[in-house]
Design a protein around this motif. Structure first.
Motif, PDB file in Angstrom:
ATOM      1  N   GLU A  71      47.150  41.815  52.144  1.00 31.97           N
ATOM      2  CA  GLU A  71      46.868  40.388  52.333  1.00 31.97           C
ATOM      3  C   GLU A  71      45.617  39.971  51.560  1.00 31.97           C
ATOM      4  OE1 GLU A  71      46.458  39.889  56.544  1.00 31.97           O
ATOM      5  OE2 GLU A  71      48.372  40.871  56.922  1.00 31.97           O
ATOM      6  N   LEU A  72      44.602  40.818  51.609  1.00 31.48           N
ATOM      7  CA  LEU A  72      43.361  40.549  50.893  1.00 31.48           C
ATOM      8  C   LEU A  72      43.606  40.498  49.385  1.00 31.48           C
ATOM      9  CD1 LEU A  72      40.274  40.192  51.293  1.00 31.48           C
ATOM     10  CD2 LEU A  72      40.078  42.666  50.976  1.00 31.48           C
ATOM     11  N   LEU A  73      44.429  41.403  48.889  1.00 35.75           N
ATOM     12  CA  LEU A  73      44.756  41.441  47.468  1.00 35.75           C
ATOM     13  C   LEU A  73      45.444  40.152  47.030  1.00 35.75           C
ATOM     14  CD1 LEU A  73      45.021  42.933  44.747  1.00 35.75           C
ATOM     15  CD2 LEU A  73      47.158  43.872  45.611  1.00 35.75           C
ATOM     16  N   VAL A  74      46.428  39.706  47.793  1.00 35.86           N
ATOM     17  CA  VAL A  74      47.162  38.477  47.447  1.00 35.86           C
ATOM     18  C   VAL A  74      46.209  37.284  47.451  1.00 35.86           C
ATOM     19  CG1 VAL A  74      48.964  36.896  48.220  1.00 35.86           C
ATOM     20  CG2 VAL A  74      49.381  39.356  48.217  1.00 35.86           C
ATOM     21  N   LYS A  75      45.298  37.242  48.409  1.00 31.11           N
ATOM     22  CA  LYS A  75      44.308  36.158  48.479  1.00 31.11           C
ATOM     23  C   LYS A  75      43.439  36.161  47.225  1.00 31.11           C
ATOM     24  CE  LYS A  75      40.270  34.766  51.145  1.00 31.11           C
ATOM     25  NZ  LYS A  75      39.050  35.522  51.082  1.00 31.11           N
ATOM     26  N   HIS A  76      42.989  37.341  46.806  1.00 34.28           N
ATOM     27  CA  HIS A  76      42.137  37.447  45.615  1.00 34.28           C
ATOM     28  C   HIS A  76      42.915  37.152  44.333  1.00 34.28           C
ATOM     29  CE1 HIS A  76      38.113  38.765  46.894  1.00 34.28           C
ATOM     30  NE2 HIS A  76      38.758  39.229  47.961  1.00 34.28           N
ATOM     31  N   ILE A  77      44.175  37.538  44.283  1.00 33.18           N
ATOM     32  CA  ILE A  77      45.000  37.200  43.113  1.00 33.18           C
ATOM     33  C   ILE A  77      45.042  35.683  42.963  1.00 33.18           C
ATOM     34  CG2 ILE A  77      47.360  37.151  42.215  1.00 33.18           C
ATOM     35  CD1 ILE A  77      47.734  39.979  43.423  1.00 33.18           C
ATOM     36  N   SER A  78      45.335  34.998  44.047  1.00 36.73           N
ATOM     37  CA  SER A  78      45.421  33.541  44.029  1.00 36.73           C
ATOM     38  C   SER A  78      44.089  32.906  43.618  1.00 36.73           C
ATOM     39  CB  SER A  78      45.838  33.039  45.414  1.00 36.73           C
ATOM     40  OG  SER A  78      45.789  31.647  45.470  1.00 36.73           O
ATOM     41  N   GLU A  79      43.010  33.321  44.259  1.00 37.36           N
ATOM     42  CA  GLU A  79      41.695  32.745  43.966  1.00 37.36           C
ATOM     43  C   GLU A  79      41.296  32.951  42.505  1.00 37.36           C
ATOM     44  OE1 GLU A  79      39.083  34.646  46.733  1.00 37.36           O
ATOM     45  OE2 GLU A  79      39.709  33.367  48.413  1.00 37.36           O
ATOM     46  N   ASN A  80      41.552  34.142  41.978  1.00 37.88           N
ATOM     47  CA  ASN A  80      41.156  34.427  40.604  1.00 37.88           C
ATOM     48  C   ASN A  80      42.020  33.697  39.592  1.00 37.88           C
ATOM     49  OD1 ASN A  80      38.854  36.453  40.271  1.00 37.88           O
ATOM     50  ND2 ASN A  80      40.001  37.241  42.008  1.00 37.88           N
ATOM     51  N   MET A  81      43.310  33.573  39.857  1.00 32.58           N
ATOM     52  CA  MET A  81      44.163  32.817  38.943  1.00 32.58           C
ATOM     53  C   MET A  81      43.725  31.354  38.886  1.00 32.58           C
ATOM     54  SD  MET A  81      48.005  34.178  39.553  1.00 32.58           S
ATOM     55  CE  MET A  81      48.541  35.807  39.091  1.00 32.58           C
ATOM     56  N   LEU A  82      43.426  30.786  40.051  1.00 35.36           N
ATOM     57  CA  LEU A  82      42.980  29.393  40.084  1.00 35.36           C
ATOM     58  C   LEU A  82      41.628  29.238  39.387  1.00 35.36           C
ATOM     59  CD1 LEU A  82      44.067  28.432  43.706  1.00 35.36           C
ATOM     60  CD2 LEU A  82      45.144  27.713  41.549  1.00 35.36           C
TER      61      LEU A  82
END
Length: 170
Positions: A71-82
């Motif tokens: 879950e943490l990884l998916v959150k960071h993927i989203s934040e970094n892409m944005l």
């Protein structure tokens, strides 16, 4: 399904079942390699996408973060892409297909080598940031790492390559 291929060191931190190997039918855009290291006595994980070499660092992880690492990884993927100015609609389309996280051992030595190189780059940038401003500047580090040239990529930069791959998702 998102597949996180972990180094042995990271596998030791995670309390999750591991696949014996990466599933062959997995979409490389949803496969990531991850490695744990320490910087300034804090646990950090550098994550790199298998096909685009898009990467980022998660800094200051604690033991409880590893219990819900997917879950943490998916959150960071989203934040970094944005943060890398990838369109919200593209990020949402990617996240819609993520599903559950599975863990497997690393399978590509060239990716592990590139991760190690990016760890060195990140550490140097954090040291420069500390000397200049007294702050690690993790966001700046992550932006710089995706503007780092990878000669094997069609666009040279991992952020541009990731954006193009997301545009081609159907």
């Amino acid at each position: 399904m998102i597949i996180v291929q972990c180094t042995k060191k990271l596998a030791g931190e995670l309390n999750a079942p591991f696949l014996s190997e990466k599933p062959q039918q997995a979409n490389p855009l949803y496969c990531w390699h991850a490695h744990i290291f320490t910087y300034n006595r804090r646990k950090c994980v550098l994550v790199m996408n298998n096909s685009t070499r898009y990467n980022f660092m998660m800094y200051g992880l604690v033991k409880s973060d590893f219990t819900h690492f997917g879950e943490l990884l998916v959150k960071h993927i989203s934040e970094n892409m944005l943060a890398d100015e990838i369109d919200q609609a593209l990020v949402n389309r990617y996240l819609d297909n993520v599903g559950e996280s599975s863990y497997a051992p690393t399978s590509d030595r060239s990716i592990v080598s590139q991760i190690n190189e990016m760890v060195s780059v990140a550490q140097q940038i954090m040291e420069m940031n500390m000397a200049k401003t007294g702050d690690l500047g993790i966001n700046k580090v992550n932006r710089f790492m995706n503007k780092y040239i990878f000669m094997k990529l069609p666009k040279l930069y991992s952020a541009e390559t990731m954006r193009d791959e997301l545009l081609s998702l159907s």
